[in-house]
Design a protein around this motif. Sequence first.
Motif, PDB file in Angstrom:
ATOM      1  N   GLY A 166      41.044  12.452 -18.571  1.00  0.00           N
ATOM      2  CA  GLY A 166      41.514  11.928 -17.295  1.00  0.00           C
ATOM      3  C   GLY A 166      40.390  11.810 -16.289  1.00  0.00           C
ATOM      4  N   ILE A 167      40.737  11.985 -15.029  1.00  0.00           N
ATOM      5  CA  ILE A 167      39.815  11.734 -13.928  1.00  0.00           C
ATOM      6  C   ILE A 167      39.077  13.010 -13.541  1.00  0.00           C
ATOM      7  CG2 ILE A 167      39.639  10.956 -11.543  1.00  0.00           C
ATOM      8  CD1 ILE A 167      42.254   9.374 -12.046  1.00  0.00           C
ATOM      9  N   VAL A 168      37.772  12.880 -13.299  1.00  0.00           N
ATOM     10  CA  VAL A 168      36.952  13.977 -12.793  1.00  0.00           C
ATOM     11  C   VAL A 168      36.642  13.684 -11.328  1.00  0.00           C
ATOM     12  CG1 VAL A 168      34.844  15.309 -13.076  1.00  0.00           C
ATOM     13  CG2 VAL A 168      35.915  14.256 -15.072  1.00  0.00           C
ATOM     14  N   SER A 169      36.962  14.621 -10.451  1.00  0.00           N
ATOM     15  CA  SER A 169      36.700  14.403  -9.037  1.00  0.00           C
ATOM     16  C   SER A 169      35.200  14.343  -8.780  1.00  0.00           C
ATOM     17  CB  SER A 169      37.323  15.519  -8.192  1.00  0.00           C
ATOM     18  OG  SER A 169      36.618  16.730  -8.372  1.00  0.00           O
ATOM     19  N   VAL A 170      34.835  13.751  -7.661  1.00  0.00           N
ATOM     20  CA  VAL A 170      33.418  13.654  -7.304  1.00  0.00           C
ATOM     21  C   VAL A 170      32.799  15.041  -7.186  1.00  0.00           C
ATOM     22  CG1 VAL A 170      31.791  12.897  -5.532  1.00  0.00           C
ATOM     23  CG2 VAL A 170      33.731  11.438  -6.146  1.00  0.00           C
ATOM     24  N   LYS A 199      22.413   1.987 -19.630  1.00  0.00           N
ATOM     25  CA  LYS A 199      22.076   2.377 -20.999  1.00  0.00           C
ATOM     26  C   LYS A 199      23.245   2.279 -21.972  1.00  0.00           C
ATOM     27  CE  LYS A 199      18.460   5.539 -19.408  1.00  0.00           C
ATOM     28  NZ  LYS A 199      17.978   6.948 -19.322  1.00  0.00           N
ATOM     29  N   LEU A 200      24.484   2.447 -21.463  1.00  0.00           N
ATOM     30  CA  LEU A 200      25.647   2.497 -22.353  1.00  0.00           C
ATOM     31  C   LEU A 200      26.698   1.441 -22.031  1.00  0.00           C
ATOM     32  CD1 LEU A 200      26.128   6.373 -22.539  1.00  0.00           C
ATOM     33  CD2 LEU A 200      25.055   4.887 -24.231  1.00  0.00           C
ATOM     34  N   GLY A 201      26.401   0.567 -21.101  1.00  0.00           N
ATOM     35  CA  GLY A 201      27.348  -0.478 -20.750  1.00  0.00           C
ATOM     36  C   GLY A 201      28.017  -0.215 -19.419  1.00  0.00           C
ATOM     37  N   ALA A 202      28.336  -1.283 -18.717  1.00  0.00           N
ATOM     38  CA  ALA A 202      28.855  -1.159 -17.351  1.00  0.00           C
ATOM     39  C   ALA A 202      30.192  -0.442 -17.273  1.00  0.00           C
ATOM     40  CB  ALA A 202      28.971  -2.554 -16.726  1.00  0.00           C
ATOM     41  N   SER A 203      30.945  -0.401 -18.378  1.00  0.00           N
ATOM     42  CA  SER A 203      32.291   0.184 -18.347  1.00  0.00           C
ATOM     43  C   SER A 203      32.331   1.629 -18.813  1.00  0.00           C
ATOM     44  CB  SER A 203      33.235  -0.645 -19.228  1.00  0.00           C
ATOM     45  OG  SER A 203      33.329  -1.974 -18.763  1.00  0.00           O
ATOM     46  N   ILE A 204      31.176   2.222 -19.145  1.00  0.00           N
ATOM     47  CA  ILE A 204      31.195   3.580 -19.697  1.00  0.00           C
ATOM     48  C   ILE A 204      31.681   4.599 -18.678  1.00  0.00           C
ATOM     49  CG2 ILE A 204      28.785   4.064 -19.133  1.00  0.00           C
ATOM     50  CD1 ILE A 204      30.773   5.219 -22.258  1.00  0.00           C
ATOM     51  N   VAL A 205      31.360   4.379 -17.391  1.00  0.00           N
ATOM     52  CA  VAL A 205      31.869   5.245 -16.327  1.00  0.00           C
ATOM     53  C   VAL A 205      32.675   4.382 -15.377  1.00  0.00           C
ATOM     54  CG1 VAL A 205      31.317   6.836 -14.457  1.00  0.00           C
ATOM     55  CG2 VAL A 205      29.855   6.758 -16.491  1.00  0.00           C
ATOM     56  N   GLN A 206      33.967   4.670 -15.282  1.00  0.00           N
ATOM     57  CA  GLN A 206      34.853   3.886 -14.434  1.00  0.00           C
ATOM     58  C   GLN A 206      35.126   4.634 -13.128  1.00  0.00           C
ATOM     59  OE1 GLN A 206      38.323   3.145 -16.829  1.00  0.00           O
ATOM     60  NE2 GLN A 206      37.285   1.610 -18.093  1.00  0.00           N
ATOM     61  N   THR A 207      35.015   3.916 -12.021  1.00  0.00           N
ATOM     62  CA  THR A 207      35.264   4.505 -10.708  1.00  0.00           C
ATOM     63  C   THR A 207      36.751   4.420 -10.370  1.00  0.00           C
ATOM     64  OG1 THR A 207      33.068   3.839  -9.937  1.00  0.00           O
ATOM     65  CG2 THR A 207      34.707   4.383  -8.253  1.00  0.00           C
ATOM     66  N   VAL A 208      37.316   5.541  -9.965  1.00  0.00           N
ATOM     67  CA  VAL A 208      38.700   5.583  -9.480  1.00  0.00           C
ATOM     68  C   VAL A 208      38.611   5.805  -7.985  1.00  0.00           C
ATOM     69  CG1 VAL A 208      40.957   6.673  -9.673  1.00  0.00           C
ATOM     70  CG2 VAL A 208      39.432   6.578 -11.667  1.00  0.00           C
ATOM     71  N   ARG A 214      36.208   8.390 -14.394  1.00  0.00           N
ATOM     72  CA  ARG A 214      36.735   8.693 -15.713  1.00  0.00           C
ATOM     73  C   ARG A 214      35.911   7.951 -16.767  1.00  0.00           C
ATOM     74  NH1 ARG A 214      42.445   5.560 -14.785  1.00  0.00           N
ATOM     75  NH2 ARG A 214      41.626   3.431 -14.669  1.00  0.00           N
ATOM     76  N   LEU A 215      35.997   8.440 -17.982  1.00  0.00           N
ATOM     77  CA  LEU A 215      35.239   7.857 -19.073  1.00  0.00           C
ATOM     78  C   LEU A 215      35.864   6.530 -19.491  1.00  0.00           C
ATOM     79  CD1 LEU A 215      32.816   8.542 -20.928  1.00  0.00           C
ATOM     80  CD2 LEU A 215      34.499   9.411 -22.575  1.00  0.00           C
ATOM     81  N   GLY A 216      35.006   5.527 -19.645  1.00  0.00           N
ATOM     82  CA  GLY A 216      35.467   4.227 -20.108  1.00  0.00           C
ATOM     83  C   GLY A 216      34.997   3.972 -21.528  1.00  0.00           C
ATOM     84  N   HIS A 217      34.684   2.733 -21.836  1.00  0.00           N
ATOM     85  CA  HIS A 217      34.272   2.371 -23.189  1.00  0.00           C
ATOM     86  C   HIS A 217      32.859   1.808 -23.166  1.00  0.00           C
ATOM     87  CE1 HIS A 217      34.948  -1.858 -22.089  1.00  0.00           C
ATOM     88  NE2 HIS A 217      36.063  -1.449 -21.528  1.00  0.00           N
ATOM     89  N   LEU A 218      32.227   1.849 -24.310  1.00  0.00           N
ATOM     90  CA  LEU A 218      30.876   1.303 -24.423  1.00  0.00           C
ATOM     91  C   LEU A 218      30.908  -0.200 -24.249  1.00  0.00           C
ATOM     92  CD1 LEU A 218      29.476   3.290 -27.488  1.00  0.00           C
ATOM     93  CD2 LEU A 218      28.959   3.655 -25.088  1.00  0.00           C
ATOM     94  N   GLY A 219      29.826  -0.706 -23.724  1.00  0.00           N
ATOM     95  CA  GLY A 219      29.708  -2.157 -23.553  1.00  0.00           C
ATOM     96  C   GLY A 219      28.317  -2.617 -23.899  1.00  0.00           C
ATOM     97  N   GLU A 220      28.031  -3.835 -23.526  1.00  0.00           N
ATOM     98  CA  GLU A 220      26.705  -4.384 -23.797  1.00  0.00           C
ATOM     99  C   GLU A 220      25.668  -3.698 -22.914  1.00  0.00           C
ATOM    100  OE1 GLU A 220      24.374  -8.714 -23.755  1.00  0.00           O
ATOM    101  OE2 GLU A 220      26.564  -8.595 -23.549  1.00  0.00           O
ATOM    102  N   ARG A 221      24.610  -3.248 -23.543  1.00  0.00           N
ATOM    103  CA  ARG A 221      23.575  -2.525 -22.809  1.00  0.00           C
ATOM    104  C   ARG A 221      22.454  -3.472 -22.404  1.00  0.00           C
ATOM    105  NH1 ARG A 221      21.903   1.844 -27.009  1.00  0.00           N
ATOM    106  NH2 ARG A 221      22.763   0.332 -28.501  1.00  0.00           N
ATOM    107  N   GLU A 222      21.822  -3.089 -21.280  1.00  0.00           N
ATOM    108  CA  GLU A 222      20.673  -3.862 -20.842  1.00  0.00           C
ATOM    109  C   GLU A 222      19.487  -3.585 -21.754  1.00  0.00           C
ATOM    110  OE1 GLU A 222      19.699  -3.400 -16.777  1.00  0.00           O
ATOM    111  OE2 GLU A 222      21.745  -3.741 -16.056  1.00  0.00           O
ATOM    112  N   SER A 223      18.727  -4.599 -22.050  1.00  0.00           N
ATOM    113  CA  SER A 223      17.568  -4.413 -22.933  1.00  0.00           C
ATOM    114  C   SER A 223      16.364  -3.965 -22.125  1.00  0.00           C
ATOM    115  CB  SER A 223      17.262  -5.728 -23.645  1.00  0.00           C
ATOM    116  OG  SER A 223      17.045  -6.759 -22.701  1.00  0.00           O
TER     117      SER A 223
END
Length: 223
Positions: A166-170, A199-208, A214-223
Amino acid sequence: MRILLTEDDSLIAEGVSAGLSVQGFIVSHVTTASATESALSAAEFDLLILDLGLPDQDGLMLLRRLRNRNFHIPVLVLTARDSINDRVAGLQSGADDYLLKPFDLRELVARLHTLHRRFLGRSSNVIQHGELSVNPSTREFLVNGDPVDLSKKEQAVLCALLNTKGIVSVDALKDAVYGFSVDVESNALNVHIHNLRKKLGASIVQTVRGIGYRLGHLGERES
């Protein structure tokens, strides 16, 4: 992993804190039973390392009181009391593990990881999240088997999110990365999250918004 170390011997405390910090742990140190209770009430920790010979109260009395107050944090007793009766008393008072002084830092680290894994209900040290594989005990971070180079703070952010459903507070995330007694600049955490997203994609850490992350999913990483 956030560790509360209760130890009144300054040399031992400095050695343990330095050794664990090198291994990626976030260590907060207190010297008394009363300070331990205050710290546990003020912040969240993953594990408590508890010496028994405290200046204001015997550690076993503190441990029994914590358990009676429903503090479920895993506790590793670190003490020079080496008799069988002492060990049995420690375990019966609510300790999850018992390590004698002097000790090898490698054994302490291994026991801490094992306690944390068991507390979270995992049978393996390896955490799998889609294509991401994390071994906190060896600090290996792999995507599809390829290593990803993360700083210690980035590792701490990622592990805190992996270990929380779930969600981790700041504030909780700041404690996980810096420790509860450290003043942190307002944008410091955002820098680490930004780097993780690169490093792991823009969606790996989602802001609530207004709550935390909260943890998201891996995405395309910057080269």
